[in-house]
Write a protein that holds these residues in place. Sequence first.
Motif: not given
Length: 222
Positions: A50-57, A79-81, A113-116, A206-208
């Motif tokens: 988040d500090a590195a601005s790696d997240l988007g809206p 998103w998780f990779d 699928e998973v996201c922060f 996350g969503w299965w």
Amino acid sequence: MSPPPEALCVGDNRIGAIADDLATKGWSWQPGLLPDALTSALRAELIVRDAASDLGPAGIGREDDFHVDRSVRRTRITWFDGSTPAQQDFRGWTETLRNALNRELMLGLFEMEVCFAVYPPGGFYDRHLDSFAGARNRVVSLVAYLNEDWDDARGGALAVWNEGAGKDDAPAARIIPQPGGVVLMLSEAIPHEVEVTQETRYGLAGWWRVNQSGVGRIDPLS
């Protein structure tokens, strides 16, 4: 060295409680289910990203209907990779849970699928379902909370309604996002919303889904 997935397993009594909740009411709240070490590792990674601005809206809708509407949802995601030890350990932990739920409930859960997700002060997500009925792209949703501590005064509670509840009905529960707590829900059936948060709120979702292999289509999609 990261602990093996077996060290991150939930106990049989918690599995039974989750399975019973999903079968009877469609959702389950499990405080402290995510192991402390894994919660801390995921939180540390999310703060750095988040500090590195790696997240988007974050947006709403799927595929051609996807769009960003800040009047409905105000949060940042990435998103998780699978590239970090924390993500890999989380995947191992959820695999244990997936296998147990498939065994208990015969859900046929397949790929996740998973996201922060970061909710900044003033962030929220209006009442919604995670999947349209019959779509099967999301079958069981999992939300985990990553802050170090939390109380109701900080906002950001998850309001959950039982299946079939009307828009004017009171929620069945308001869940305070306590660290390591996990919510599981039937994606097509359980309405829920994130109330306005007063402080930065860290978590993941996350969503299965089920295997949709068929003629001309082979799962997984990734």
